[in-house]
Write an enzyme that holds these catalytic residues in place. Structure first.
Site, PDB file in Angstrom:
ATOM      1  N   HIS A   1      12.017   9.256  12.772  1.00 17.56           N
ATOM      2  CA  HIS A   1      10.822   8.406  12.666  1.00 17.56           C
ATOM      3  C   HIS A   1       9.537   9.246  12.766  1.00 17.56           C
ATOM      4  O   HIS A   1       8.763   9.117  13.722  1.00 17.56           O
ATOM      5  CB  HIS A   1      10.827   7.309  13.732  1.00 17.56           C
ATOM      6  CG  HIS A   1       9.989   6.128  13.341  1.00 17.56           C
ATOM      7  ND1 HIS A   1      10.271   4.856  13.754  1.00 17.56           N
ATOM      8  CD2 HIS A   1       8.871   6.019  12.573  1.00 17.56           C
ATOM      9  CE1 HIS A   1       9.367   4.012  13.265  1.00 17.56           C
ATOM     10  NE2 HIS A   1       8.513   4.711  12.534  1.00 17.56           N
TER      11      HIS A   1
ATOM     12  N   GLY B   1       0.806  -1.214   0.000  1.00 19.25           N
ATOM     13  CA  GLY B   1       0.000   0.000   0.000  1.00 19.25           C
ATOM     14  C   GLY B   1       0.838   1.263   0.000  1.00 19.25           C
ATOM     15  O   GLY B   1       0.564   2.205  -0.760  1.00 19.25           O
TER      16      GLY B   1
ATOM     17  N   THR C   1      11.702   4.470   4.632  1.00 20.49           N
ATOM     18  CA  THR C   1      10.646   4.846   5.573  1.00 20.49           C
ATOM     19  C   THR C   1       9.965   3.608   6.136  1.00 20.49           C
ATOM     20  O   THR C   1       8.874   3.702   6.692  1.00 20.49           O
ATOM     21  CB  THR C   1       9.589   5.740   4.891  1.00 20.49           C
ATOM     22  OG1 THR C   1       9.066   5.051   3.738  1.00 20.49           O
ATOM     23  CG2 THR C   1      10.168   7.075   4.458  1.00 20.49           C
ATOM     24  N   ALA C   2      10.612   2.448   5.985  1.00 19.48           N
ATOM     25  CA  ALA C   2       9.996   1.178   6.402  1.00 19.48           C
ATOM     26  C   ALA C   2      10.390   0.857   7.839  1.00 19.48           C
ATOM     27  O   ALA C   2       9.771   1.328   8.792  1.00 19.48           O
ATOM     28  CB  ALA C   2      10.401   0.070   5.437  1.00 19.48           C
ATOM     29  N   ARG C   3      11.437   0.077   8.010  1.00 19.16           N
ATOM     30  CA  ARG C   3      12.019  -0.219   9.316  1.00 19.16           C
ATOM     31  C   ARG C   3      13.529  -0.164   9.168  1.00 19.16           C
ATOM     32  O   ARG C   3      14.089  -0.620   8.167  1.00 19.16           O
ATOM     33  CB  ARG C   3      11.582  -1.603   9.833  1.00 19.16           C
ATOM     34  CG  ARG C   3      10.163  -1.651  10.365  1.00 19.16           C
ATOM     35  CD  ARG C   3      10.039  -0.883  11.667  1.00 19.16           C
ATOM     36  NE  ARG C   3       8.737  -1.025  12.291  1.00 19.16           N
ATOM     37  CZ  ARG C   3       7.725  -0.170  12.149  1.00 19.16           C
ATOM     38  NH1 ARG C   3       7.868   0.892  11.351  1.00 19.16           N
ATOM     39  NH2 ARG C   3       6.585  -0.369  12.768  1.00 19.16           N
TER      40      ARG C   3
ATOM     41  N   GLU D   1      16.626   2.433  17.165  1.00 20.36           N
ATOM     42  CA  GLU D   1      16.016   3.703  17.584  1.00 20.36           C
ATOM     43  C   GLU D   1      15.887   3.760  19.106  1.00 20.36           C
ATOM     44  O   GLU D   1      15.551   2.766  19.734  1.00 20.36           O
ATOM     45  CB  GLU D   1      14.638   3.847  16.932  1.00 20.36           C
ATOM     46  CG  GLU D   1      14.709   3.943  15.422  1.00 20.36           C
ATOM     47  CD  GLU D   1      13.336   4.033  14.778  1.00 20.36           C
ATOM     48  OE1 GLU D   1      12.316   4.182  15.509  1.00 20.36           O
ATOM     49  OE2 GLU D   1      13.262   3.958  13.545  1.00 20.36           O
TER      50      GLU D   1
END
Length: 344
Positions: free
Chosen positions: A295, A167, A246-248, A277
């Site tokens: 994030h 998506g 921008t995922a992990r 993080e």
């Protein structure tokens, strides 16, 4: 007859009235008084949360409980039937250990699409154009910098590679077209039908690495995808490639990425997520060709509200009759478990 119980891990910040109108009439809400994982485990094992049927959790609640792993899952009450996770990515949850206990997990898979794709567009433009160096220099009172950064690049005509055409990846592709990018390539676990691909071309992983001027990453984190972009993959990337994530964070080996960025193999990076993080690799912080965000992919009022309301609806459905459970947004790994529960 007493109400069923819901355990709230974290806070409802934007949809408090939605919780009050949809959950309060159906259930009693219990909050987590434990400041740390050992305390939370102790509370679980002492029976504090007995009879809880549904657990609502936020991404940030891991600061108190740690990940929802096998150790913690073994301590959860036998009454628990569902975890409603307020997030699209659910790498903090061990889906296999939950399935072993018969506990279904839900997430909010598309609520984050727009905001995360917008963030990827920002990072794409900023990294391509070398904006970061001069933004930092300006705040130091040094205008563009001395020396000024090298000239950036227009997105127009660039080959855009998308790793993970779910998506968010498809949303990002639509928005990137407005910037005039050229061919859009993608790699997925499986090829999309033509309608979903919307003109993007399916290629194998090596072709994606070797042909893309910009590579944007949109895959989930799991044991199979950890360090997908490592030293070997980076060595096969097109020289000067810009990488967006921008995922992990842990889908990239940050040490290897820093090597490739310092060595010039990778031209620039735009990152919103990191391996450990809130710690960020010091070499990435020091490199001005790394455009870094802390994030903030879903850091909007509208998206946070949408996520909370969706997650609350999952709680509401789980508290209702079993035949309504098909309306739950169950994580893919638990769809078979849901079917078994519906057949009981």
């Amino acid at each position: 007859m007493s109400k069923p119980k819901v355990l709230l891990l974290g806070t409802i910040d934007h949809a408090t009235s939605f919780w009050q109108s949809h959950i309060d009439p159906l259930a009693s809400t219990i909050t987590n008084p434990s400041p740390s994982r050992p305390d939370f485990l102790s509370q679980c094992r002492s029976g504090t949360f007995n009879d809880v049927q549904v657990l609502y959790r936020t991404f940030g609640s891991a600061a108190q409980t740690g990940p929802i792993d096998a150790e913690l899952i073994s301590a959860l009450p036998s009454s628990l039937k569902l975890i409603a996770h307020n997030g699209a990515g659910y790498d903090q949850l061990s889906t296999s250990a939950l399935a072993d206990r018969g506990i279904i997990a839900c997430n909010v898979p598309t609520a984050v699409d727009d905001a995360t794709a917008d963030t990827a567009v920002f990072l794409l433009l900023g990294a391509l154009r070398n904006f970061n160096t001069s933004m930092l220099a300006l705040r130091r009172g040094d205008w563009r910098g001395n020396p000024a950064p090298s000239l950036g690049h227009d997105p127009t005509g660039k080959i855009l590679g998308i790793l993970g055409m779910g998506g968010i990846g498809r949303n990002f592709a639509r928005k990137a077209r407005a910037l005039g990018v050229g061919r859009i390539l993608y790699h997925n676990r499986s090829k999309l039908d033509d309608g979903a691909a919307d003109g993007a071309s399916y290629v194998d992983f090596d072709e994606l690495l070797g042909q893309s001027d910009v590579l944007s990453i949109h895959i989930p984190l799991n044991p199979q995808t950890r360090h997908t972009i490592g030293a070997a993959a980076l060595s096969r990337c097109k020289h000067g490639q810009v990488i967006i994530n921008t995922a992990r964070g842990a889908v990239i080996d940050e040490a290897a990425l820093a090597d490739a960025l310092d060595g010039g193999r990778i031209g620039a990076v735009g990152l919103d997520v990191y391996e450990e993080e809130p710690r960020v690799n010091e070499r990435l912080v020091a490199n001005e060709r790394a455009l870094l965000l802390p994030h903030m992919g879903t850091w909007t009022v509208e998206t946070q509200t949408r996520m909370e309301e969706w997650c609350i609806r999952n709680v509401e459905i789980a508290l209702g009759p079993r035949e309504g459970w098909r309306g739950l947004s169950v994580v893919p790994e638990h769809k078979e478990l849901l079917e078994r529960r519906l057949g009981e």
